[in-house]
Structures are given as structure tokens and as C-alpha cells.
Design an enzyme around this catalytic site. Structure first.
Site, PDB file in Angstrom:
ATOM      1  N   LYS A 283      -3.178  -4.316  -2.546  1.00 23.85           N
ATOM      2  CA  LYS A 283      -2.722  -2.804  -2.949  1.00 23.85           C
ATOM      3  C   LYS A 283      -2.869  -1.663  -2.951  1.00 23.85           C
ATOM      4  O   LYS A 283      -3.647  -0.881  -2.853  1.00 23.85           O
ATOM      5  CB  LYS A 283      -1.110  -2.595  -1.794  1.00 23.85           C
TER       6      LYS A 283
ATOM      7  N   ASP B  32       7.394   1.417   2.973  1.00 20.97           N
ATOM      8  CA  ASP B  32       8.060  -0.175   3.304  1.00 20.97           C
ATOM      9  C   ASP B  32       8.350  -0.037   4.847  1.00 20.97           C
ATOM     10  O   ASP B  32       8.539  -0.873   5.983  1.00 20.97           O
ATOM     11  CB  ASP B  32       8.057  -1.368   2.318  1.00 20.97           C
TER      12      ASP B  32
ATOM     13  N   GLN C 284       8.140  -4.870  -4.359  1.00 18.74           N
ATOM     14  CA  GLN C 284       7.735  -6.257  -4.432  1.00 18.74           C
ATOM     15  C   GLN C 284       8.634  -7.561  -3.835  1.00 18.74           C
ATOM     16  O   GLN C 284       9.078  -7.486  -4.980  1.00 18.74           O
ATOM     17  CB  GLN C 284       6.755  -7.288  -4.954  1.00 18.74           C
TER      18      GLN C 284
END
Length: 293
Positions: free
Chosen positions: A52, A119, A96
Site C-alpha cells: 500500500k 477502508d 490493518q
């Protein structure tokens, strides 16, 4: 059979975003800034976050990584989340997953400011998506939709079967595929570990989306001739022939299933790369304040 090549499609999308970012910043816009929180040293998570960050650099974003030891307390992690919520330079951030077992993932996700939840996991964004309102769509479902669009795959009137009911993939995909727009207008069946006659249900699918987390679970006898198969799974499987000692496998037995399909995604090189594109797209929307003012 045609391959839905995530590498090629994601490269195209990143090039498009890079060009837009150059125009945006040239016109005086702020460079988009994506931050990531990583707890512990899970190999897959570290690799994914590194990818990312690398993608951010490629397209002209600023990126920040906040890394914490696995024994961080939930209270301390909530403080880190709040600091990013209050940082005016950070447009969006991710936490994450998975997190250590002593930390509630729901508590952390709900602490993220919905305007920075790139997200698309916060209940506010999920709720807005369900109602068809502007929202950040979860990155993996976004990537799958882009694959369908760019391949020109017809969805209206089709039967879409989703294996898996996770809040990250299965549930949002089932909602998105039945909405009254393209891609969408499918009749959707969502299946899971308690579903009876799973194989027979899958055999009726025009579009089969597999997000189960069980390597090579779906074999040719689950798939009808000409189906579109989207494999979201990604698992490390021991393989002594590989230098690394493991192979990456999806939830679909690719070699067995591919000959029966009209389109299929590979693993690796499929949905995973598209997920990053979803994240980058949401971050740019956050920078431009397209969803939240």
C-alpha cells in the site's frame, strides 16, 4: 475462458489516479495523505501494508506508517486512532487487520472518523452503502466491481452466488450486486458454513464470488459452464518446491475450474491488487471531500 488480470487492471487504475493527482495538485489541491496503523509483525499484514505504501509513492500520495508492538493496550491504540482522526493533514487511514486477540476490532473500527475511514468498515459507511447513499465502499468489493466494469461483464438479471458472509467482503458484495445500477441488478444468494446443498446452489450461479478462506475449496463440480468466477481467497500453503517454503492459493482450484468459466480471477494477481486500488480511490475522494465535507 478469459483471465480477469488484476495486475493489468490495477496498473491502469493507478495510472489514471496518478494523472488526476497531478492535475489536482497543479491546481493547488493538497497532496492526498494515507496513513496506516500496523500492530505486531504478521508477515502477510506487513507485506500488504508495504504494498500500500509503495502504491502511494507511485501515484503521488503522501503515506505514513504507525507501527506498534503486539502487546499494545487497546487504550493506547485508541489514542493512536484519535490522533489520526485529529490530524488535519491525514485524509484517510486504515487499521490493518487482524489485530491481537486482546483488542476488540469492532471497538477500534468504530473509533475511526467515518470521514477518514477509507477502508469502508465503519458502520456509518456500511449503512450509507446499504441505503445507496454516497459512502466509501469497502476496498475489496470496490475492486471486484471495477473488474466487472472494465471487462464489460453483464450483471443485470444474473444469479450471483456469494460464498462467505464477512463484513469486509461477503456481506457488502451481496448488497452491491443486487442494487439497481451497474454492476448490479442480480438476484443474489449469500451462502456460508451452515448452508445446506452448497454445491447445488453454486452450480446455478452465473457469477460466483468466493470469499471463504479455505484454499482450493471450490472445484469444477461447483461451477456451471460459462460462469464468471471471482476468487477473493488468499492463503499460504506449505510447498517444499518453492524457495519460500509456501505457495499462495485462492479459495478456487484454478486449474480445475478455469476451463469451465467465461471469466476467472487468478491468485495471486487478481482481487488482492484491486483492493489496493479501492483504498487509493477512497483516499483521493477523502482528499477532495467528495463524500464528507
Amino acid at each position: 475462458m478469459q483471465l480477469l488480470d488484476g495486475k493489468a487492471i490495477s496498473s491502469q487504475i493507478k495510472s489514471e489516479i496518478k494523472a488526476e493527482v497531478e492535475q489536482w495538485t497543479a491546481a493547488g489541491g493538497k497532496k492526498p495523505h494515507l496513513a496506516a496503523i500496523l500492530v505486531g509483525s504478521d508477515g502477510a499484514s506487513e507485506t500488504y501494508v508495504a504494498s500500500k505504501i509503495r502504491s502511494c509513492e507511485e501515484i503521488g500520495f503522501t503515506s505514513t506508517l504507525l507501527k506498534f508492538e503486539p502487546d499494545i493496550t487497546e487504550a493506547a491504540l485508541l489514542e493512536a486512532v484519535e490522533s489520526l482522526n485529529n490530524d488535519p493533514d491525514v485524509d484517510g487511514f486504515i487499521v490493518q487487520l487482524p489485530l491481537p486477540k486482546h483488542i476488540s476490532e469492532n471497538t477500534i473500527m468504530e473509533a475511526v472518523n467515518p470521514a477518514k475511514d477509507v477502508d469502508g468498515f465503519h458502520p456509518v459507511n456500511v449503512g450509507k452503502m446499504c441505503k445507496g447513499l454516497p459512502a466509501y465502499i469497502s476496498a475489496t468489493p470496490f475492486g471486484i466491481l471495477e473488474m466487472l466494469i472494465r471487462a464489460g461483464i453483464e450483471t443485470s438479471g444474473k444469479h450471483c452466488v456469494v460464498i462467505g458472509r464477512s463484513q469486509i467482503v461477503g456481506l457488502p458484495m451481496s448488497i452491491l450486486m443486487q442494487r439497481n445500477e451497474y454492476p448490479g441488478n442480480c438476484t443474489v444468494t449469500i451462502t456460508h458454513s451452515k448452508t445446506q446443498n452448497l454445491k447445488e446452489i453454486c452450480q446455478t450461479a452465473d457469477i460466483l464470488i468466493v470469499a471463504l478462506g479455505r484454499p482450493e475449496f471450490v472445484t469444477a463440480d461447483y461451477v456451471k459452464e460459462g460462469a464468471v468466477v471471482i476468487d477473493v481467497g488468499i492463503s499460504r500453503v506449505a510447498d517444499s518446491t518453492k524457495k519460500s517454503g509456501f505457495a499462495i492459493k485462492g479459495d478456487v482450484n484454478f486449474n480445475d475450474v478455469a476451463p469451465k468459466t467465461s471469466y476467472i480471477t487468478p491468485v495471486p494477481g487478481g482481487v488482492g491488487l484491486m483492493t489496493i486500488c479501492g483504498l487509493l480511490t477512497n483516499t483521493f475522494k477523502a482528499a477532495k471531500k467528495e463524500i464528507y465535507q
